[in-house]
Design an enzyme around this catalytic site. Structure first.
Site, mmCIF file in Angstrom:
data_model
loop_
_atom_site.group_PDB
_atom_site.id
_atom_site.type_symbol
_atom_site.label_atom_id
_atom_site.label_comp_id
_atom_site.label_asym_id
_atom_site.label_seq_id
_atom_site.Cartn_x
_atom_site.Cartn_y
_atom_site.Cartn_z
ATOM 1 N N LYS A 1 37.294 38.133 42.215
ATOM 2 C CA LYS A 1 37.703 39.238 41.319
ATOM 3 C C LYS A 1 38.324 38.635 40.129
ATOM 4 O O LYS A 1 38.819 37.571 40.011
ATOM 5 C CB LYS A 1 38.671 40.255 42.085
ATOM 6 C CG LYS A 1 38.079 40.956 43.109
ATOM 7 C CD LYS A 1 39.020 42.101 43.591
ATOM 8 C CE LYS A 1 38.256 42.600 44.963
ATOM 9 N NZ LYS A 1 39.125 43.726 45.545
ATOM 10 N N TYR B 1 32.081 51.292 42.319
ATOM 11 C CA TYR B 1 33.316 52.085 43.163
ATOM 12 C C TYR B 1 33.198 53.474 43.309
ATOM 13 O O TYR B 1 34.304 54.162 43.386
ATOM 14 C CB TYR B 1 34.569 51.459 42.716
ATOM 15 C CG TYR B 1 34.763 49.906 42.808
ATOM 16 C CD1 TYR B 1 35.177 49.461 43.897
ATOM 17 C CD2 TYR B 1 34.896 49.331 41.548
ATOM 18 C CE1 TYR B 1 35.485 48.137 44.406
ATOM 19 C CE2 TYR B 1 34.914 47.700 42.018
ATOM 20 C CZ TYR B 1 35.186 47.436 42.973
ATOM 21 O OH TYR B 1 35.495 46.140 43.460
ATOM 22 N N PHE C 1 43.975 55.290 43.393
ATOM 23 C CA PHE C 1 43.824 53.996 42.670
ATOM 24 C C PHE C 1 42.665 53.830 42.151
ATOM 25 O O PHE C 1 42.371 52.693 41.580
ATOM 26 C CB PHE C 1 44.149 53.187 43.915
ATOM 27 C CG PHE C 1 43.352 53.018 45.113
ATOM 28 C CD1 PHE C 1 41.938 52.324 44.847
ATOM 29 C CD2 PHE C 1 43.517 53.617 46.058
ATOM 30 C CE1 PHE C 1 40.945 52.344 45.814
ATOM 31 C CE2 PHE C 1 42.566 53.804 47.257
ATOM 32 C CZ PHE C 1 41.321 53.254 47.266
ATOM 33 N N ARG D 1 34.588 38.671 56.449
ATOM 34 C CA ARG D 1 36.032 39.568 56.641
ATOM 35 C C ARG D 1 37.146 38.790 57.126
ATOM 36 O O ARG D 1 38.328 38.828 57.002
ATOM 37 C CB ARG D 1 35.687 40.830 57.255
ATOM 38 C CG ARG D 1 34.979 41.843 56.386
ATOM 39 C CD ARG D 1 34.409 43.220 56.866
ATOM 40 N NE ARG D 1 35.716 44.151 56.978
ATOM 41 C CZ ARG D 1 36.327 44.631 56.007
ATOM 42 N NH1 ARG D 1 35.893 44.654 54.891
ATOM 43 N NH2 ARG D 1 37.319 45.515 56.366
ATOM 44 N N THR E 1 43.121 43.763 53.599
ATOM 45 C CA THR E 1 42.778 44.062 52.144
ATOM 46 C C THR E 1 44.105 43.709 51.475
ATOM 47 O O THR E 1 44.031 43.206 50.072
ATOM 48 C CB THR E 1 42.583 45.628 52.196
ATOM 49 O OG1 THR E 1 41.366 45.743 52.890
ATOM 50 C CG2 THR E 1 42.347 46.016 50.646
ATOM 51 N N ARG F 1 42.499 36.021 51.057
ATOM 52 C CA ARG F 1 43.482 36.674 50.342
ATOM 53 C C ARG F 1 44.908 36.550 50.422
ATOM 54 O O ARG F 1 45.709 36.687 49.434
ATOM 55 C CB ARG F 1 43.368 38.258 50.858
ATOM 56 C CG ARG F 1 41.972 38.767 50.303
ATOM 57 C CD ARG F 1 41.630 40.004 50.936
ATOM 58 N NE ARG F 1 40.682 40.914 50.393
ATOM 59 C CZ ARG F 1 39.910 41.775 50.916
ATOM 60 N NH1 ARG F 1 40.026 41.993 52.151
ATOM 61 N NH2 ARG F 1 39.031 42.269 50.227
ATOM 62 N N ASN G 1 43.468 41.684 44.730
ATOM 63 C CA ASN G 1 43.502 40.722 46.006
ATOM 64 C C ASN G 1 42.565 39.925 46.184
ATOM 65 O O ASN G 1 41.910 39.370 47.223
ATOM 66 C CB ASN G 1 43.357 41.986 47.403
ATOM 67 C CG ASN G 1 42.081 42.530 46.961
ATOM 68 O OD1 ASN G 1 41.208 42.527 46.074
ATOM 69 N ND2 ASN G 1 41.609 43.384 48.015
ATOM 70 N N GLU H 1 25.470 47.188 48.081
ATOM 71 C CA GLU H 1 26.180 46.243 47.149
ATOM 72 C C GLU H 1 25.279 45.074 46.478
ATOM 73 O O GLU H 1 25.451 44.809 45.418
ATOM 74 C CB GLU H 1 27.474 45.790 47.667
ATOM 75 C CG GLU H 1 28.358 46.821 48.021
ATOM 76 C CD GLU H 1 29.579 46.363 48.850
ATOM 77 O OE1 GLU H 1 30.297 47.449 49.119
ATOM 78 O OE2 GLU H 1 29.818 45.350 49.535
HETATM 79 P P1 CMP Z 1 38.140 45.862 47.899
HETATM 80 O O1 CMP Z 1 38.103 46.585 49.462
HETATM 81 O O2 CMP Z 1 37.402 44.614 47.835
HETATM 82 O O3 CMP Z 1 37.404 47.325 47.114
HETATM 83 C C1 CMP Z 1 38.093 48.286 46.901
HETATM 84 C C2 CMP Z 1 39.575 47.891 46.702
HETATM 85 O O4 CMP Z 1 40.371 49.009 46.109
HETATM 86 C C3 CMP Z 1 40.138 47.259 47.553
HETATM 87 O O5 CMP Z 1 39.500 45.859 47.593
HETATM 88 C C4 CMP Z 1 41.783 46.967 47.026
HETATM 89 O O6 CMP Z 1 41.652 46.088 46.028
HETATM 90 C C5 CMP Z 1 41.793 48.226 46.317
HETATM 91 N N1 CMP Z 1 42.544 49.206 47.004
HETATM 92 C C6 CMP Z 1 42.453 49.866 48.313
HETATM 93 N N2 CMP Z 1 43.462 50.407 48.642
HETATM 94 C C7 CMP Z 1 44.148 50.496 47.490
HETATM 95 C C8 CMP Z 1 45.489 51.130 47.443
HETATM 96 N N3 CMP Z 1 46.056 51.989 48.372
HETATM 97 N N4 CMP Z 1 45.966 51.115 46.168
HETATM 98 C C9 CMP Z 1 45.450 50.270 45.381
HETATM 99 N N5 CMP Z 1 44.271 49.507 45.578
HETATM 100 C C10 CMP Z 1 43.785 49.916 46.584
#
Ligand code: CMP
Length: 139
Positions: free
Chosen positions: A11, A51, A59, A87, A93, A104, A114, A128
């Site tokens: 990212k 997305y 978010f 993962r 996450t 991460r 992240n 994807e």
């Molecule tokens: P990723 O799973 O790579 O792709 C979707 C992204 O949305 C996830 O990583 C986080 O970076 C972001 N994300 C998921 N949940 C939240 C949240 N509650 N608040 C802010 N960002 C989020």
């Protein structure tokens, strides 16, 4: 049976902070083979489309702005049991909840910034990878 392909995004925060080389080295050291890879910057329409599954979530808008804030690296990766194995390598996450030693945990700044994405299931890995890579870009 689990498929052997996953998809990742390194990212904007991780690229900006100079972690690209270290993160790619960790991925390769863990046994993943790079089947396709690109260094690029998404525009807003592309990020919104990628997305779309998160559209309507609180978010979403800020996630799109973050993902277009700088260059990223996208890659198609191969390894046995790829989705689950990747993962485990990247961790939870939220970097503050990710296990010690995960990507991460080491390189993530926040839930949004992240450092890295990994597909959450085989079906999404296909979707994807198809978003970013045509057949002739895969090796
Ligand atoms: P990723 O799973 O790579 O792709 C979707 C992204 O949305 C996830 O990583 C986080 O970076 C972001 N994300 C998921 N949940 C939240 C949240 N509650 N608040 C802010 N960002 C989020």
């Amino acid at each position: 049976m689990a498929a052997n392909i996953t998809f990742t995004i390194i990212k904007p925060c991780a690229v900006k902070n100079g972690y690209l080389g270290n993160i790619l080295a960790e991925i390769i050291r863990d046994g993943f083979k790079i089947k396709a890879m690109k260094y690029l910057k998404l525009n807003q329409d592309q990020a919104k489309a990628f997305y779309a599954v998160h559209k309507g979530k609180p978010f979403y808008e800020s996630l799109v702005e973050f993902m277009i804030s700088g260059p990223i690296v996208v890659a198609m990766l191969e390894k046995e049991n790829a989705v689950e194995s990747f993962r485990a390598l990247i961790g939870a996450t939220d970097p503050s909840k990710a296990a010690e030693g995960t990507i991460r945990k080491k390189y993530g700044e926040s839930l949004q910034a992240n450092a890295i994405h990994g597909s959450d299931c085989d079906e999404n890995a296909v979707i994807e990878n198809n978003f970013f890579f045509s057949q002739c870009e895969r090796f």
